[in-house]
Design a protein around this motif. Structure first.
Motif, PDB file in Angstrom:
ATOM      1  N   LEU A 154       0.832  -1.193   0.000  1.00  0.00           N
ATOM      2  CA  LEU A 154       0.000   0.000   0.000  1.00  0.00           C
ATOM      3  C   LEU A 154       0.874   1.253   0.000  1.00  0.00           C
ATOM      4  O   LEU A 154       0.580   2.245  -0.666  1.00  0.00           O
ATOM      5  N   ASP A 155       1.978   1.145   0.736  1.00  0.00           N
ATOM      6  CA  ASP A 155       2.850   2.300   0.862  1.00  0.00           C
ATOM      7  C   ASP A 155       3.587   2.627  -0.431  1.00  0.00           C
ATOM      8  O   ASP A 155       4.159   3.696  -0.566  1.00  0.00           O
ATOM      9  N   MET A 156       3.613   1.690  -1.363  1.00  0.00           N
ATOM     10  CA  MET A 156       4.241   1.948  -2.668  1.00  0.00           C
ATOM     11  C   MET A 156       3.538   3.083  -3.404  1.00  0.00           C
ATOM     12  O   MET A 156       4.117   3.720  -4.277  1.00  0.00           O
ATOM     13  N   GLY A 157       2.256   3.290  -3.074  1.00  0.00           N
ATOM     14  CA  GLY A 157       1.524   4.384  -3.684  1.00  0.00           C
ATOM     15  C   GLY A 157       1.143   4.162  -5.130  1.00  0.00           C
ATOM     16  O   GLY A 157       0.908   5.101  -5.869  1.00  0.00           O
ATOM     17  N   GLN A 158       1.142   2.928  -5.555  1.00  0.00           N
ATOM     18  CA  GLN A 158       0.725   2.643  -6.930  1.00  0.00           C
ATOM     19  C   GLN A 158      -0.671   2.047  -6.927  1.00  0.00           C
ATOM     20  O   GLN A 158      -1.122   1.520  -5.914  1.00  0.00           O
ATOM     21  N   PRO A 159      -1.368   2.114  -8.035  1.00  0.00           N
ATOM     22  CA  PRO A 159      -2.676   1.439  -8.124  1.00  0.00           C
ATOM     23  C   PRO A 159      -2.518  -0.044  -7.785  1.00  0.00           C
ATOM     24  O   PRO A 159      -1.519  -0.662  -8.150  1.00  0.00           O
ATOM     25  N   LEU A 160      -3.532  -0.576  -7.140  1.00  0.00           N
ATOM     26  CA  LEU A 160      -3.439  -1.958  -6.677  1.00  0.00           C
ATOM     27  C   LEU A 160      -4.373  -2.859  -7.462  1.00  0.00           C
ATOM     28  O   LEU A 160      -5.478  -2.465  -7.819  1.00  0.00           O
ATOM     29  N   GLU A 161      -3.876  -4.059  -7.695  1.00  0.00           N
ATOM     30  CA  GLU A 161      -4.763  -5.059  -8.271  1.00  0.00           C
ATOM     31  C   GLU A 161      -4.715  -6.293  -7.365  1.00  0.00           C
ATOM     32  O   GLU A 161      -3.657  -6.865  -7.137  1.00  0.00           O
ATOM     33  N   LEU A 162      -5.861  -6.650  -6.881  1.00  0.00           N
ATOM     34  CA  LEU A 162      -5.931  -7.725  -5.897  1.00  0.00           C
ATOM     35  C   LEU A 162      -6.414  -9.000  -6.575  1.00  0.00           C
ATOM     36  O   LEU A 162      -7.454  -9.003  -7.226  1.00  0.00           O
ATOM     37  N   ASP A 163      -5.644 -10.054  -6.427  1.00  0.00           N
ATOM     38  CA  ASP A 163      -6.042 -11.334  -7.022  1.00  0.00           C
ATOM     39  C   ASP A 163      -6.400 -12.307  -5.888  1.00  0.00           C
ATOM     40  O   ASP A 163      -5.547 -12.713  -5.126  1.00  0.00           O
ATOM     41  N   LEU A 164      -7.670 -12.643  -5.803  1.00  0.00           N
ATOM     42  CA  LEU A 164      -8.122 -13.506  -4.695  1.00  0.00           C
ATOM     43  C   LEU A 164      -8.450 -14.911  -5.168  1.00  0.00           C
ATOM     44  O   LEU A 164      -9.131 -15.669  -4.480  1.00  0.00           O
ATOM     45  N   SER A 165      -7.951 -15.253  -6.361  1.00  0.00           N
ATOM     46  CA  SER A 165      -8.369 -16.536  -6.932  1.00  0.00           C
ATOM     47  C   SER A 165      -7.900 -17.730  -6.106  1.00  0.00           C
ATOM     48  O   SER A 165      -8.453 -18.810  -6.191  1.00  0.00           O
ATOM     49  N   GLN A 166      -6.854 -17.531  -5.287  1.00  0.00           N
ATOM     50  CA  GLN A 166      -6.358 -18.660  -4.496  1.00  0.00           C
ATOM     51  C   GLN A 166      -6.920 -18.671  -3.075  1.00  0.00           C
ATOM     52  O   GLN A 166      -6.507 -19.470  -2.249  1.00  0.00           O
ATOM     53  N   VAL A 167      -7.820 -17.753  -2.822  1.00  0.00           N
ATOM     54  CA  VAL A 167      -8.363 -17.682  -1.462  1.00  0.00           C
ATOM     55  C   VAL A 167      -9.573 -18.618  -1.365  1.00  0.00           C
ATOM     56  O   VAL A 167     -10.638 -18.340  -1.887  1.00  0.00           O
ATOM     57  N   PHE A 168      -9.344 -19.742  -0.723  1.00  0.00           N
ATOM     58  CA  PHE A 168     -10.415 -20.732  -0.655  1.00  0.00           C
ATOM     59  C   PHE A 168     -11.229 -20.586   0.618  1.00  0.00           C
ATOM     60  O   PHE A 168     -12.265 -21.180   0.757  1.00  0.00           O
ATOM     61  N   GLN A 169     -10.681 -19.835   1.526  1.00  0.00           N
ATOM     62  CA  GLN A 169     -11.387 -19.733   2.777  1.00  0.00           C
ATOM     63  C   GLN A 169     -11.268 -18.319   3.299  1.00  0.00           C
ATOM     64  O   GLN A 169     -10.193 -17.722   3.282  1.00  0.00           O
ATOM     65  N   MET A 170     -12.397 -17.793   3.745  1.00  0.00           N
ATOM     66  CA  MET A 170     -12.356 -16.451   4.269  1.00  0.00           C
ATOM     67  C   MET A 170     -13.326 -16.380   5.431  1.00  0.00           C
ATOM     68  O   MET A 170     -14.488 -16.749   5.302  1.00  0.00           O
ATOM     69  N   ASP A 171     -12.828 -15.954   6.566  1.00  0.00           N
ATOM     70  CA  ASP A 171     -13.750 -15.779   7.676  1.00  0.00           C
ATOM     71  C   ASP A 171     -13.924 -14.298   7.935  1.00  0.00           C
ATOM     72  O   ASP A 171     -13.519 -13.448   7.142  1.00  0.00           O
ATOM     73  N   CYS A 172     -14.508 -14.000   9.055  1.00  0.00           N
ATOM     74  CA  CYS A 172     -14.837 -12.604   9.321  1.00  0.00           C
ATOM     75  C   CYS A 172     -13.576 -11.746   9.399  1.00  0.00           C
ATOM     76  O   CYS A 172     -13.545 -10.619   8.934  1.00  0.00           O
TER      77      CYS A 172
END
Lengths: 892, 106
Positions: B36-54
């Motif tokens: 985040l501190d890099m200050g560049q636009p971010l692209e988030l890839d969540l394709s490998q996230v199989f589990q997400m809790d609160c």
């Protein structure tokens, strides 16, 4: 069923372990007949039980293995290293089949396993193909059972889950192998409830109008649903919910129970059990697609058997919870605005707010759910393990306020729930909206408006920021998880049985120590202490009684398990058999109940398969078409007697005798009474090979039954009348730990007779009513009574005692003991009276000692033997003139 | 390595390779903060996230919030298997959905 299947799985695993060790031993010593027999028996049992549970693939495979073992046992085939290796891989394969049968498996895995089965059977039946066999036995591709379990990696499961519905258990990271103790209680409770349901359904099958049972069914499902939800077993919860709503229809009288519906409900009950098992064995709380498919099918079947009126199609709720979200009667639905706040510690305390929300979504329709992140600390660095999120939702459901609160009970102090309906004060909505960010307000306000929480659109977010007094109170009192559950469990406490065991051990020690005090007081002539010790003894006696009482359970529960077995076997065998149960209230020690259930199962199965004839034969014999198996239990002088009787074809004494002679168990010239012949059934090795079927053949395994019962200090006897039926009578002591004893003296030794077996004591003097008829028979009350002089039996001669400086025996007494229908007299030197006796088992070297069943420690520290009345009675009866040789053991 | 960060033509691509649960959020956040501190636009890839809790959801919301505070563009390239499921349950605000590159709630 779940319990049965579980015990089956457990039993199988144990047997497989036994097999493995037997095979390994056999590799070293291929001729060890004992191990070969063990192997054969294990195979036989697996085959039989698998057949009962319809695990055909497993049963068939085991059958082939059994046949191969039969060849080995009869000496036709030698168990060389190659065969042992092959059998080991067969054993592994059975474990695989077991997992597949119980937990289900993908189609491809099943096919692969079946191919493997054929291959192995081929090798078993054609001993020629050695090399190939070696290869396959070690093929790396062969899935071991462990690999099979892991063939459902969690990611695959998750994919399954995501395919199957919009929202499932990936949200749940939760329930895995190490269940917390609360969840364990849930599992236990769930099993109990399922059992209750089964009983209720079986009653309903014969009496469909029994409202109490219907209510019980409903309550059971309801409870399962609720607790499953709390513990994150969402699939169970949602399935139970669907069944529950069907049951609601029945309860309200919209539907009537018929046998078809009963069957369907039974399957539903099984389904819950399977879901539970699978959720427990799998690493995640979600279950395989097949199971869910099966669940949907069952629900469809429930609906299919009748046209239910007023089914409302589910709308948006469909993608929120599961696709099979049940229809809810529109009339009873309430609308709630629910605000849920979690403490920062919630995550760290193992609480995942999403699982609650998800559970909530299965209980009704979530119209909208907002995540509020106002609590994020913007100045300081956030701790990602703290919970900063709050939730606000509009929820439509039949649940009451209380019900909704209960859902969050599990989170305890970490969660605060506020909820109100449209009819509640406007101020609350406004206060709520005030707290939202403008963006969220924009989203939520129209919804509140639409559902009648707010009437005036212009007023809305701007009015009255203060929460009402009433709400403040609600905040304080809202989550009170303890009160209600405490109420519910007030009647019963679940106690770890190990704790009970140690309590009883301690009580046993207490009894001994107490006796010690009594003896010392007497020795030193301390009259007052002696009195106090007497008082203590009474109390200890009472403690002992109630401690033992704690472990007593009625046998009825065990009995009623077989109702299902009989019912299922009826279907399978095409017979019509009714199981009658009486004496279910008879109580006995829990450990005994547990250990007797397997032998009983075997006997019931035998009666079903071999005892009761098919309907045609029965009619020809003039019997009613419906066979009857009767389970009965009652107390009889400190023993509990369990009878399994059937009105089937009975045993043919001649056939048994012939087989026994064939097997070399009896000589051809021996003359046996029919009673003795029937006892031969229990001899090891008397198998009736002609009858090998998927169920056990009468004879095989009866030796195990007898062994198991004798291990419990019990005895078993079989009565049979050709074409009239068979009755097996099992006689066991009530408890294994402490008994009331009666102490007698013989020479300078003390002996204890179980008090419950003492009928009377008579002095042997001139005025006594005893009249000696012969050397080992006397006449008492004008009845012939066989007797034993214990002194002679135990090998102590009078001279010996006197030589040791013993005071001369003044007068002998006779203790009349009874054992079942038999009576016998024991002549002793002295009577001491009652004694609380802690039974200590004798070491294995004394196990074959006739006439002695155990030992106890007296207060003085002396050891006293406990006399084995049944065997003494037997000896007294059969004793001829040469009785001195019958006395086998000179003790001490 | 629970995430994979690449810089590519002025865009910071973050590929999360682990589950997003209470067990992983702390370390994920520590790795995400420098990005985040890099200050560049971010692209988030969540394709490998199989589990997400609160806690995972909270992390995601925090990333959104932080990127907004830094005025960084944030897109979600691959929603992955866990997120849509979660979203079926939860209404994220339209703006939030937009910032995650997801279709508006229907």
């Amino acid at each position: 069923m779940s319990q049965l299947i579980q015990s089956f799985v457990q039993e199988c695993n144990e047997l497989l372990e036994e097999m493995e060790s037997a095979l390994l031993n056999l590799e070293a010593d291929p001729d060890d007949q004992k191990e070969i027999n063990a192997l054969f028996r294990a195979m036989h049992t697996i085959k039989g039980s698998a057949g009962v549970f319809d695990f055909d693939r497993l049963s068939k495979f085991a059958h082939h293995m059994e046949s191969a073992m039969e060849l080995v046992r009869s000496g036709e085939r030698r168990l060389d290293a190659d065969l042992a290796a092959l059998l080991l891989s067969c054993k592994d394969h059975i474990a695989l089949l077991l997992t597949q049968s119980v937990d289900g498996a993908a189609e491809s895995d099943i096919t692969a396993a079946d191919d493997k089965s054929r291959q192995l059977i081929d090798q078993l039946t054609n001993p020629g193909s050695r090399t190939e066999e070696e290869e396959t036995a070690h093929t790396p591709g062969v899935p071991t059972p462990v690999a099979e379990v892991e063939a459902y990696p969690s990611s695959a499961l998750v994919e399954d889950a995501s395919r199957q519905s919009g929202a499932t258990s990936t949200i749940e990271s939760g329930i895995n192998a190490d269940l917390d103790s609360a969840a364990q209680v849930f599992v236990q409770e769930c099993r109990d409830l399922l059992n209750d349901m089964e009983q209720a359904l079986l009653v309903l099958e014969s009496d469909p109008k029994d409202l109490e049972q219907i209510n019980l069914l409903f309550r059971a499902m309801h409870t399962i649903k609720g607790s499953a939800g709390v513990f994150g077993f969402d699939d169970i919860s949602s399935f139970a919910h669907q069944v529950e709503s069907r049951l609601e229809g029945i309860r309200s009288g919209k539907r009537f129970i018929d046998s078809h519906l009963c069957s369907n409900l039974l399957s539903c009950k099984d389904q819950v059990a399977l879901l539970l098992d699978q959720s427990l064995s799998a690493r995640t709380p979600s279950v395989s697609e097949e199971m869910l498919e099966q669940g949907r099918e069952l629900i469809a079947r429930l609906d299919g058997s009748v046209t239910t009126a007023g089914i409302q199609s589910d709308q948006k709720a469909g993608d929120v919870s599961t696709k099979t979200e049940p229809p809810q009667p529109a009339t009873a639905e309430n609308l709630w605005c629910v605000s849920i706040t979690f403490t920062e510690d919630a995550y760290r305390n193992g609480i995942d707010p999403l699982s609650f929300l998800h559970h909530l979504s299965t209980m009704g329709k979530v119209i909208s759910l907002l995540v509020l992140d106002q609590r994020f600390p913007l100045e300081s660095a956030p701790n990602m393990e703290s919970c900063y999120l709050d939730f606000l939702l509009l929820f439509q459901s039949t649940l009451s306020k209380q019900n909704i609160r209960e859902i969050f009970d599990y989170a305890g102090q970490d969660c605060r729930v506020e909820l109100f309906g449209p009819e509640d004060s406007l101020a609350r909505c406004e206060a709520l909206l005030k707290e939202l960010s403008p963006e969220q307000r924009q989203l939520f306000h129209p919804l509140l408006l639409q559902h009648g929480f707010i009437t005036d659109p212009t007023q809305g977010p701007l009015a009255q920021p203060k929460p009402s007094r009433e709400e403040e109170e609600k905040r304080v009192e809202s989550p009170r998880p303890v009160a209600k559950s405490a109420q519910k469990s007030a009647a019963f406490i679940r106690v770890d049985s190990a704790r009970l065991g140690s309590l009883i051990n301690l009580v046993g020690e207490l009894v001994i120590a107490n006796a010690g005090v009594g003896v010392l007081a007497k020795q030193h002539g301390l009259r007052d202490i002696e009195e106090a010790a007497g008082e203590l003894e009474n109390l200890v006696g009472e403690i002992r009684e109630s401690a033992l009482q704690l472990r007593m359970v009625p046998i009825g529960e065990t009995f009623s398990r077989y109702r299902r077995v009989v019912r299922d076997l009826n279907c399978e065998l095409g017979k019509e058999v009714e199981l009658q149960i009486s004496g279910g209230e008879t109580e006995l020690d829990k450990t005994l109940v547990e250990r007797i259930s397997d032998p009983l199962m075997h006997l019931v199965r035998n009666a079903m398969d071999h005892g009761i004839e098919d309907a045609g034969t029965r009619q020809r014999l003039g019997k009613p078409g419906k066979g009857v198996i009767h389970l009965n239990a009652y107390h009889d002088s400190g023993n509990v007697v369990i009878e399994i009787s059937d009105d089937g074809r009975g045993l043919d004494a001649a056939t048994i005798l012939a087989r026994a002679q064939q097997a070399g168990l009896v000589g051809s010239e021996q003359n046996l009474s029919s009673r003795e012949i029937f006892q031969l059934i229990f001899a090891p090795g008397l198998s009736t090979k002609q009858q090998v079927s998927t169920l056990s053949g009468r004879g095989v395994g009866m030796d195990v039954v007898k062994q198991n019962i004798e291990a419990l200090r019990g005895s078993v006897e079989l009565f049979s009348e050709k074409d009239q039926g068979t009755k097996v009578e099992i006689r066991m002591p009530l408890t294994l730990a402490i008994i009331d004893g009666f102490m007698v003296g013989v020479g300078n030794e003390h002996y204890v007779i179980p008090l419950s077996m003492v009928a009377e004591c008579v002095e042997l003097s001139d005025e006594s009513p005893v009249e000696f008829v012969e050397q080992n028979y006397m006449s008492l009350h004008e009845e012939v009574l066989p007797y034993i002089r214990l002194r002679e039996f135990l090998g102590q001669s009078l001279a010996e005692c006197e030589a040791e400086g013993e005071r001369p025996i003044q007068r002998e007494s006779i203790v009349v003991v009874r054992c079942g229908r038999e009576r016998a007299g024991l002549v002793v030197d002295e009577l001491y009276g009652e004694l609380q006796t802690v039974i200590k088992p004798l070491g294995s070297i004394f196990q074959r000692l006739e006439g002695i069943s155990g030992a106890t420690v007296l207060g003085s520290g002396e050891v006293a033997m406990i006399l084995d009345v049944p065997s003494l009675t037997r000896i007294a009866k059969r004793q001829g003139p040469g009785r001195k040789e019958a006395g086998q053991g000179k003790l001490n | 390595m629970d995430l994979d960060i690449t810089h590519d033509a002025g865009v910071t691509r973050i590929r999360i390779l682990d589950e997003m649960t209470i067990y992983t959020v702390s370390s994920l956040w520590e790795s995400l903060l420098p990005a985040l501190d890099m200050g560049q636009p971010l692209e988030l890839d969540l394709s490998q996230v199989f589990q997400m809790d609160c806690a995972g959801l909270q992390l995601l919301l925090l990333v959104v919030k932080e990127s907004k505070m830094r005025d960084l563009a944030l897109t979600t390239a691959q929603p992955g298997p866990a997120l849509p499921e979660l979203l079926a349950l939860i209404d994220l605000s339209t703006a939030l959905r937009r910032s995650l590159g997801l279709p508006p709630a229907g």
